[in-house]
Motif scaffolding. Structure first.
Motif, mmCIF file in Angstrom:
data_model
loop_
_atom_site.group_PDB
_atom_site.id
_atom_site.type_symbol
_atom_site.label_atom_id
_atom_site.label_comp_id
_atom_site.label_asym_id
_atom_site.label_seq_id
_atom_site.Cartn_x
_atom_site.Cartn_y
_atom_site.Cartn_z
ATOM 1 N N LEU A 58 5.698 0.663 -5.306
ATOM 2 C CA LEU A 58 5.469 0.417 -3.879
ATOM 3 C C LEU A 58 6.791 0.373 -3.116
ATOM 4 O O LEU A 58 6.807 0.387 -1.892
ATOM 5 N N ARG A 115 10.111 5.251 -5.542
ATOM 6 C CA ARG A 115 9.338 6.497 -5.411
ATOM 7 C C ARG A 115 10.258 7.679 -5.198
ATOM 8 O O ARG A 115 10.051 8.753 -5.752
ATOM 9 N N GLU A 168 2.850 10.199 3.394
ATOM 10 C CA GLU A 168 3.346 8.830 3.561
ATOM 11 C C GLU A 168 2.949 8.391 4.955
ATOM 12 O O GLU A 168 3.341 9.011 5.948
ATOM 13 N N PHE A 206 9.959 10.630 -7.677
ATOM 14 C CA PHE A 206 9.163 11.767 -7.196
ATOM 15 C C PHE A 206 9.865 12.594 -6.125
ATOM 16 O O PHE A 206 9.385 13.660 -5.772
ATOM 17 N N TYR A 260 2.952 5.442 7.729
ATOM 18 C CA TYR A 260 3.447 4.145 8.199
ATOM 19 C C TYR A 260 2.857 3.824 9.574
ATOM 20 O O TYR A 260 2.937 2.709 10.035
ATOM 21 N N PRO A 281 3.213 13.572 -5.502
ATOM 22 C CA PRO A 281 2.908 12.197 -5.908
ATOM 23 C C PRO A 281 1.721 11.645 -5.113
ATOM 24 O O PRO A 281 1.309 12.243 -4.131
ATOM 25 N N ALA A 327 9.983 2.138 -1.695
ATOM 26 C CA ALA A 327 10.306 3.517 -1.314
ATOM 27 C C ALA A 327 11.430 4.080 -2.184
ATOM 28 O O ALA A 327 11.405 5.245 -2.567
ATOM 29 N N PHE A 344 1.194 7.287 -0.020
ATOM 30 C CA PHE A 344 1.589 5.894 0.161
ATOM 31 C C PHE A 344 1.186 5.428 1.557
ATOM 32 O O PHE A 344 1.322 6.156 2.530
#
Lengths: 376, 407
Positions: free
Chosen positions: A260, A265, B304, A269, B306, B284, A262, B287
């Protein structure tokens, strides 16, 4: 420069016996869509290694299912490619001559594979290394230094609570290995840990194995490395990017939650030209309903989210029902949760079904693990 | 050794799709992304393999590079076969002639030798611009049962829209009496889906005759089907009652994406039996940040988030920065939506960057139409882009020259 890779897939199985009851360490699910071996396999492929042998011991059905023909890692090749090396007992085996138990015995058993290869170099690696390492650079380093064998190390903080064996490497100013010790009950501090990635000439490995067979050696570290420290030229290769290996269920939980961040990751990845590959499942993209509330979570494709998810890791095909609150948890592939459930610090294995209204909670240091195919 | 296939599919993928404007500037319509991780052509290709048809010729002509690259050896669809599989069929130069494909019928005619190699009893003609999940096998069963020479799949449309389609007028036994292309006074509501099954021998016969007719437009709908009807061949309509959508326009492409959303989506990609396959790119998991809000949306791996995403479909690798809002939009791969920008009722092509604090489009209720943003553009911070426009590099240059940058 031609290189063959060898991966030990059952190594450290006992570390997380909960997750390896029905599978190898290599096929332990990790990070929403991966299995642990994906990191090592991808690292090899990304470093131009296109011939890989995977040594298996027991419980390797899930691993074979995951790897298939190897095409998802571009390892379905006419030349080289991926080869599963299952254990065998020869026709002349007696009752004592059962399956191997150590790394060295595993290597002895694949002697024929190793001598049958044509590659000049060999990379040996464990299957549970969560990192994105450029093995090509390590091999080049090995060739430049002219060492007999090169070991990857990383300076890491070892806590007093790390109960499981960590191998620590000492070396001198020329980066020559001077000692290897197994850590037990260290008080805490930074040490160079052995990442269990070795590079050597294939011929050298053959010699080691022949010697081990001749002397009936059983332990790779004790009998081969430590015994030869003064005679042979063993060197270290310093790796300094992200690295994790899993030594317990709590550790598995911790490493998963670390995704979790950043930075973690990005280190795993986000490296250019160095993707982590895994088996393709063709799940549809994840769908969020109008009532979905998701915070700080990592989610694979194929999920259906109707409830609340917080600080959690959802694998492919997970369903989160209406009014359900998933917190600090890891839900593996095809976990189905009903409505109005509360989960905190829970790890569900594959295909777990949790019925409406259940409340389950563990603690960070002791996550509550629910077995594969359970029904709660 | 005699080898043959019962049925071979021919997928017409050469169309430009000019009504998709910027999206098809550099790729053919069937290669346009859809539903987060798919491309339009994934649907007919997956339908083929799910229906047990493992030999597919893909007829390409317009901008075939992206399509060739995407399909490759067909492995993602299990179409890498030793005998059969997927085959790209671009126009070619022959010893006596060299021709572009002059129409749908001519494209098939030029590849008769390809079909002949597999000696099929039936040829399935498909087009690469529709979103639907269909079992061609049950259509083929119907074709055999009715002993038809040609079966045309039809789909019920509202009477008010029937004038936009090719309409089949049938008897009660579903035999076709009449075919009308975009009739002003439609007699029925059964629209052709562009899916045909022919007996191979009849198909070859009519294609050859059509080729010799200089006045023909070499089109299945306009020439082949009417010619067969006139000659009294057995033509039947096969009713399909699932989801089907022509995604030939920006509006219909947007609508089809929206049909994937909701508690009971009109088109579900989640039923295990008829999975849609696509090429995967090792991204991946996606998130979701601590302050993100995602509601009624489809999010693909590699994203991703946010900021806020509402009623939208996001392809892989999209970054939505904090305080950015994406609403009622379809965003293709690797788009970056920077902080505090707002994207409303928009279709945005891949690899574009939307600058911080920009405002793109208008709320759907107030907008005159969808805003379309091209690929690989950099929209500067604070840019205001109105609703119902097509944003290309030239559009942006003009906008910035006029000083159209926001505060």
């Amino acid at each position: 420069m031609s290189v063959v890779g060898i991966i030990f897939s059952n190594i450290h199985d006992k570390n997380i016996s909960e997750l390896t009851r029905m599978r190898t360490m290599a096929s332990v699910p990790f990070g929403c869509r991966y299995r642990l071996i994906d990191f090592t396999l991808s690292n090899m492929v990304n470093s131009g290694i296109t011939h890989v042998g995977v040594i298996t011991h027991y419980n390797y059905q899930s691993l074979m299912d995951h790897i298939g023909t190897g095409k998802d890692w571009d390892l379905a090749r006419r030349q080289g490619g991926i080869q599963i090396l299952p254990p065998y007992i020869t026709a002349f085996a007696n009752t004592q001559n059962s399956l191997y138990t150590t790394r060295l015995e595993a290597l002895k058993s694949i002697n024929a594979f190793i001598s049958g290869c044509t590659e000049e170099y060999v990379v040996l690696s464990d299957c549970d290394l969560i990192c994105n390492i450029d093995l090509d650079a390590m091999i080049k380093h090995h060739i430049e230094t002219g060492a007999d064998a090169t070991f990857a190390i990383k300076s890491s903080y070892i806590a007093a609570s790390d109960r499981n064996s960590i191998s620590i490497i000492e070396y001198n100013e020329n980066c020559r290995v001077t000692d290897i010790t197994e850590h037990t009950g260290y008080v805490g501090g930074f040490k160079d840990i052995n990442l269990n990635i070795w590079v050597m000439r294939r011929k050298y490995l053959e010699d080691i194995i022949q010697d081990a067979i001749a002397h009936n050696y059983t332990d790779f570290t004790k009998d081969v490395i430590v015994r030869n420290l003064s005679g042979a030229d063993f060197r270290v290769y310093k790796y300094d990017c992200y690295f994790a290996s899993v030594s317990s269920l709590a550790d598995y939980y911790f490493c998963s939650m670390d995704l979790l961040n950043a930075d973690t990751r990005r280190a795993l990845f986000g490296v250019n030209n160095r993707s982590i590959f895994t088996k393709v499942r063709n799940s549809a993209p994840s769908i969020y309903s109008s009532d979905a509330q998701v915070k700080n979570s990592l989610i694979a494709d194929g999920c259906v989210i109707e409830g609340t998810v917080e600080n959690s890791i959802l694998f492919r095909g997970v369903k989160v029902g209406t009014g359900t609150h998933i917190k600090n948890s890891i839900l593996m592939q095809d976990t189905l949760t009903g409505d109005n459930i509360y989960l905190n610090c829970v790890i569900t294995d594959k295909n777990v079904v949790i019925r409406d209204g259940r409340v389950l909670s563990g603690h960070e240091t002791r996550p509550f693990y629910i077995e594969k195919n359970s029904y709660i | 050794m005699i080898k043959k296939k019962e049925a071979v599919a021919m997928l017409l993928a050469g169309g430009q799709g000019s009504r998709l404007y910027l999206l098809t500037e550099r790729l053919a319509k069937p290669a346009v992304p859809f539903g987060g991780k798919y491309r339009i052509i994934d649907f007919p290709l997956s339908n083929c393999i799910n229906s047990g048809i493992d030999t597919v010729g893909v007829l390409t002509q317009y901008q075939p590079l992206a399509l060739n690259e995407y399909i490759g050896n067909g492995q993602p669809w299990d179409l890498d076969r030793t005998f059969g599989g997927v085959m790209m069929l671009p126009p070619y130069q022959a010893s006596k002639r060299a021709d572009w494909y002059k129409g749908t019928a001519n494209a098939i005619y030029q590849n008769i030798h390809f079909i002949r190699k597999y000696d099929p009893d039936y040829v399935v003609i498909l087009s690469g611009d529709h979103i639907y999940k269909m079992d061609y096998r049950s259509m083929l069963d119907f074709h055999k049962k009715t002993d038809a020479d040609c079966t045309i799949a039809v789909f019920e449309v509202p009477l008010s829209e029937a004038n936009r389609f090719g309409i089949m007028n049938t008897n009660e036994d579903m035999s076709v009496i009449e075919f009308e292309e975009k009739p002003s006074q439609p007699k029925s509501t059964q629209a052709s889906m562009g899916v045909y099954i022919f007996n191979t021998r009849k198909l070859f016969e009519y294609l050859t005759a059509d080729e010799e007719d200089a006045s023909s437009e070499k089109d299945f709908g306009k020439n082949i089907i009417p010619a067969m009807l006139n000659a009294g061949e057995r033509l039947f309509a096969y009713k399909f009652d699932g989801y089907w959508k022509d995604v030939g326009t920006i509006d219909s492409l947007w609508e089809a994406n929206m049909d994937l959303l909701g508690d009971r989506p009109m088109l579900s990609l989640r039923d295990g039996s008829r999975r849609i396959f696509s090429r995967n790119y090792a991204e991946p998991p996606h998130f979701v940040g601590s302050n993100a809000v995602i509601s009624n949306s489809l999010i693909t791996e590699g994203c991703e988030i946010y900021g806020t995403v509402i009623n939208s479909v996001l392809s892989g690798g999209v970054l939505v920065e904090p305080n950015a809002i994406v609403k009622d939009s379809v965003i293709f791969n690797d788009v970056i939506i920077k902080s505090a920008s707002t994207v409303n009722y928009t279709v945005c092509d891949r690899d574009t960057v939307i600058g911080a604090g920009s405002v793109v489009g208008k709320e759907r209720q107030e907008a005159a139409g969808i805003t379309l943003i091209g690929t690989e553009l950099v929209i500067r911070d604070g840019t205001v882009i109105p609703d119902n426009v097509k944003v290309s590099a030239a559009f942006l240059n003009e906008l910035y020259e006029k000083g159209g940058v926001g505060q």
